[in-house]
Motif scaffolding. Structure first.
Motif, mmCIF file in Angstrom:
data_model
loop_
_atom_site.group_PDB
_atom_site.id
_atom_site.type_symbol
_atom_site.label_atom_id
_atom_site.label_comp_id
_atom_site.label_asym_id
_atom_site.label_seq_id
_atom_site.Cartn_x
_atom_site.Cartn_y
_atom_site.Cartn_z
ATOM 1 N N VAL A 35 0.845 -1.205 0.000
ATOM 2 C CA VAL A 35 0.000 0.000 0.000
ATOM 3 C C VAL A 35 0.882 1.258 0.000
ATOM 4 C CG1 VAL A 35 -1.683 1.341 1.336
ATOM 5 C CG2 VAL A 35 -1.930 -1.144 1.136
ATOM 6 N N THR B 92 2.253 2.796 -3.140
ATOM 7 C CA THR B 92 1.385 3.572 -4.043
ATOM 8 C C THR B 92 1.339 5.043 -3.645
ATOM 9 O OG1 THR B 92 -0.627 3.249 -2.748
ATOM 10 C CG2 THR B 92 -0.110 1.552 -4.386
ATOM 11 N N ALA C 208 -1.111 11.654 2.955
ATOM 12 C CA ALA C 208 -1.357 10.679 1.883
ATOM 13 C C ALA C 208 -1.131 9.259 2.385
ATOM 14 C CB ALA C 208 -0.468 10.976 0.688
ATOM 15 N N ALA D 57 -4.054 8.406 4.576
ATOM 16 C CA ALA D 57 -5.273 8.163 3.796
ATOM 17 C C ALA D 57 -5.210 6.823 3.077
ATOM 18 C CB ALA D 57 -5.475 9.295 2.792
ATOM 19 N N ALA D 58 -4.044 6.514 2.490
ATOM 20 C CA ALA D 58 -3.918 5.266 1.744
ATOM 21 C C ALA D 58 -4.068 4.061 2.665
ATOM 22 C CB ALA D 58 -2.571 5.222 1.029
ATOM 23 N N ARG E 85 -7.641 3.705 3.923
ATOM 24 C CA ARG E 85 -8.513 3.213 2.852
ATOM 25 C C ARG E 85 -8.334 1.697 2.661
ATOM 26 N NH1 ARG E 85 -10.386 5.751 -2.236
ATOM 27 N NH2 ARG E 85 -10.248 4.215 -3.900
ATOM 28 N N ALA E 86 -7.082 1.253 2.753
ATOM 29 C CA ALA E 86 -6.802 -0.166 2.535
ATOM 30 C C ALA E 86 -7.176 -1.016 3.754
ATOM 31 C CB ALA E 86 -5.315 -0.349 2.216
ATOM 32 N N GLY F 179 -3.068 10.115 -2.179
ATOM 33 C CA GLY F 179 -3.331 8.919 -1.384
ATOM 34 C C GLY F 179 -4.742 8.395 -1.576
ATOM 35 N N ARG G 199 -2.459 3.921 -9.117
ATOM 36 C CA ARG G 199 -3.768 4.068 -8.485
ATOM 37 C C ARG G 199 -3.591 3.916 -6.981
ATOM 38 N NH1 ARG G 199 -4.510 5.863 -12.452
ATOM 39 N NH2 ARG G 199 -5.957 5.449 -14.137
ATOM 40 N N PRO G 200 -4.361 4.623 -6.208
ATOM 41 C CA PRO G 200 -4.251 4.445 -4.763
ATOM 42 C C PRO G 200 -4.702 3.042 -4.365
ATOM 43 C CG PRO G 200 -6.120 5.833 -5.311
ATOM 44 C CD PRO G 200 -5.373 5.615 -6.575
ATOM 45 N N ALA G 201 -4.122 2.541 -3.303
ATOM 46 C CA ALA G 201 -4.447 1.193 -2.867
ATOM 47 C C ALA G 201 -5.865 1.130 -2.317
ATOM 48 C CB ALA G 201 -3.467 0.776 -1.783
ATOM 49 N N THR G 202 -6.488 -0.004 -2.509
ATOM 50 C CA THR G 202 -7.789 -0.228 -1.903
ATOM 51 C C THR G 202 -7.704 -1.496 -1.078
ATOM 52 O OG1 THR G 202 -8.587 -1.636 -3.672
ATOM 53 C CG2 THR G 202 -8.923 0.742 -3.933
ATOM 54 N N GLY G 203 -8.710 -1.755 -0.281
ATOM 55 C CA GLY G 203 -8.716 -2.939 0.558
ATOM 56 C C GLY G 203 -8.722 -4.220 -0.262
ATOM 57 N N GLU H 203 -6.857 -4.991 -2.730
ATOM 58 C CA GLU H 203 -5.544 -5.382 -3.218
ATOM 59 C C GLU H 203 -4.748 -6.167 -2.188
ATOM 60 O OE1 GLU H 203 -3.942 -1.658 -4.258
ATOM 61 O OE2 GLU H 203 -5.268 -1.421 -5.966
#
Lengths: 102, 437
Positions: free
Chosen positions: A9, A12, A58, A61-62, A65-66, B354, B428-432, B434
């Motif tokens: 994560v 990115t 950032a 936030a990243a 979000r993950a 982010g 692309r920003p990471a998402t859950g 991935e």
């Protein structure tokens, strides 16, 4: 979830000035993961980095979000100060410190 | 040595951007005046055309840009508050109007309008001095930029005072404004205000933008101390019309201080982690090159003063032009492509970073256009230098055309940064989804 997932994560999240992600730059000093929280220890390329708050936000936030069910902590540390040798090969090439790979 | 930066404290983009976008109008006006000038106009440093051109460059372009840069960096680096946006906007409008009146009345030698313009400029400079008080008072410790901005503000106040007195003396015919008195005012402005401020800003920006953390500035305080002492002595020597050795000695101290700073900057740039240079890094080197040339010309002028030989106006103008347009001008152009893109990026994209793809700061401007501006502008400075020293109208007019061209392309290039754009990078920003959260 493990530290490698967190690192993915973080890779990115880009330093918008240098155009390199924080992992490749070697800015991430440590990642701690448990059932409830993710803690990242990281530094910046310089003490006067104008993007400090931007990069920190950032990263926050990243990760949020993950990993929405985890509390996210981002600690900025100055010690040891970041050195260019901490960056990986790709980053060193982009910074012009190594000849580009064929 | 480099102070931490808190960009959220600086004046908003809508306040700062117009300073950068409108300041090159001063360069444009200077170019137009230069185009219409004749060789004989450069036979004295106090010729109306020469005074018009120099004030268009110094007050119109460089000072206006310095105002904007200070409002961006001052509070962000040192802390404190900026003045209300309406006051800064009013200052910019009044300053540009004042410079316009001032430059044209020099050109036409209209002393009543010149005095009116000087009142306006004293007011706008007063606003600037008030604006820097809060950041200067709020700073923690004494990083180089605080020392230099403080010294620069004092230099500006002294320059404006002398300038106002000289204009008043001309208007009321109180006493003669000799070349030595003009020299005192000019060196206070060029070195005491603009030079010192640029030197301080460079100690902040050069390490920051070139990722320099393997080396610390070696002599920021020593260089500043020498420049302040040298300027104070040089101005005193000129005002009191002391013998040539006093002018040469004090001028040499200024040269030593600026030289120490230049060597420090050169070593800092050499220690940069970001080996692949961008426009700001290249402009820094070109700017240092022009400073070396200006220093050489200044040394010749000081040598002549020491020997008691008469002033050579063309030599002084060549050295002034290389120092202002070359050293300061090229550095300002290079820094503009860092300060303004950063501000625009920060204003537009900081909340999105982010969360969604955002462009990089470097994608907000055309690197090619920026290099073209530096290239054309630098060629103009070289032509002007050659034109002044060889008394060639052809070279001087060629320089004028290139200065006009560089000003136009520079403004267009800066304005282009405001065009909204999408991220080019395929990140692309990471998402859950991935990761296995």
């Amino acid at each position: 979830m493990n530290t490698a997932d967190v690192a993915r994560v973080l890779s990115t999240v880009y330093d918008p000035e240098l155009g390199l992600d924080v992992v490749s730059l070697g800015l991430v000093y440590g990642i701690d993961v448990d059932d409830e929280s993710v803690t990242v220890q990281m530094s910046l390329t310089s003490v006067g980095c104008p993007m400090e708050t931007v990069i920190m936000n950032a990263v926050q936030a990243a990760l949020q979000r993950a990993f929405p069910r985890h509390a996210v902590n981002v600690d900025v540390v100055d010690d040891p100060p970041w050195r260019v040798e901490m960056a990986d090969r790709k980053a060193l090439e982009r910074l012009g410190l190594l000849p580009a790979s064929p | 040595m480099t102070a931490r930066v808190a960009p959220q404290l600086s004046a908003p983009l809508s306040v700062i951007a117009p300073y950068f976008l409108l300041a090159p109008a001063g360069l444009l006006v200077a170019g137009v005046l230069l185009l219409g000038a004749r060789s004989a106009d450069f036979g004295a440093i106090n010729h109306p055309t020469t005074l018009g051109i120099t004030h268009a460059i110094v007050l119109g372009w460089i000072t206006t840009t310095m105002f904007g840069a200070t409002y961006q960096l001052g509070a962000a680096v040192l802390g404190g508050r900026t003045l209300p946006a309406w006051l800064l906007r009013a200052q910019l409008a009044l300053h540009l109007a004042g410079v316009g009146v001032f430059v044209l009345s020099f050109r036409e030698w209209d002393l009543a309008w010149l005095r009116a313009g000087s009142f306006v400029l004293v007011a706008t400079i007063g606003v600037h001095l008030v604006a820097v008080v809060s950041p200067l008072r709020s700073a923690q410790g004494w990083p180089p930029i605080r020392l230099y901005l403080l010294a620069g503000a004092m230099g500006l106040a002294a320059t404006a005072t002398l300038g106002f007195l000289w204009v008043d003396a001309l208007h009321a015919a109180r006493y003669t404004v000799t070349e030595l008195r003009i020299s005192a005012h000019a060196h206070l402005g060029l070195v005491g205000w603009l030079g010192v401020t640029l030197m301080g800003v460079s100690y902040q920006l050069v390490p920051m933008f070139n990722v320099i953390n393997r080396r610390k500035p070696a002599v920021p305080r020593l260089a500043l101390g020498a420049v302040i002492a040298g300027v104070a002595a040089f101005v005193t020597a000129n005002l009191l019309a002391l013998p040539g050795w006093a002018i040469a000695g004090s001028g040499s101290v200024i040269l030593a201080g600026i030289g120490a700073w230049a060597v420090d900057q050169w070593l800092l740039l050499g220690a940069r982690s970001r080996r692949k240079m961008d426009i700001q890094g290249r402009a820094s080197y070109v700017s240092l090159g022009f400073l070396a040339v200006a220093g050489g010309l200044a040394a010749i002028a000081l040598g002549r003063a020491f020997l008691g030989e008469p002033l050579l106006p063309r030599l002084l103008l060549a050295y002034g032009a290389t120092g202002t347009l070359g050293w300061m001008g090229v550095a300002l152009i290079g820094n503009s492509y860092k300060i303004l893109p950063f501000l625009i990026w920060y204003h537009r994209y900081r909340e999105l970073a982010g969360r969604e793809p955002v462009p990089l700061v470097g994608e907000l401007y055309s690197e090619r256009a920026a290099h073209a501006v530096v290239g054309v502008h630098s060629t103009a400075v070289v032509l002007l230098l050659a034109g002044l020293l060889t008394e060639s109208d052809l070279l001087t007019r060629g320089a004028a055309v290139l200065l006009i061209l560089s000003a136009v392309v520079h403004v267009a290039s800066l304005a282009y940064m405001f065009v909204p754009r999408r991220a080019r990078r395929s990140v692309r920003p990471a998402t859950g989804k991935e990761v296995s959260a």
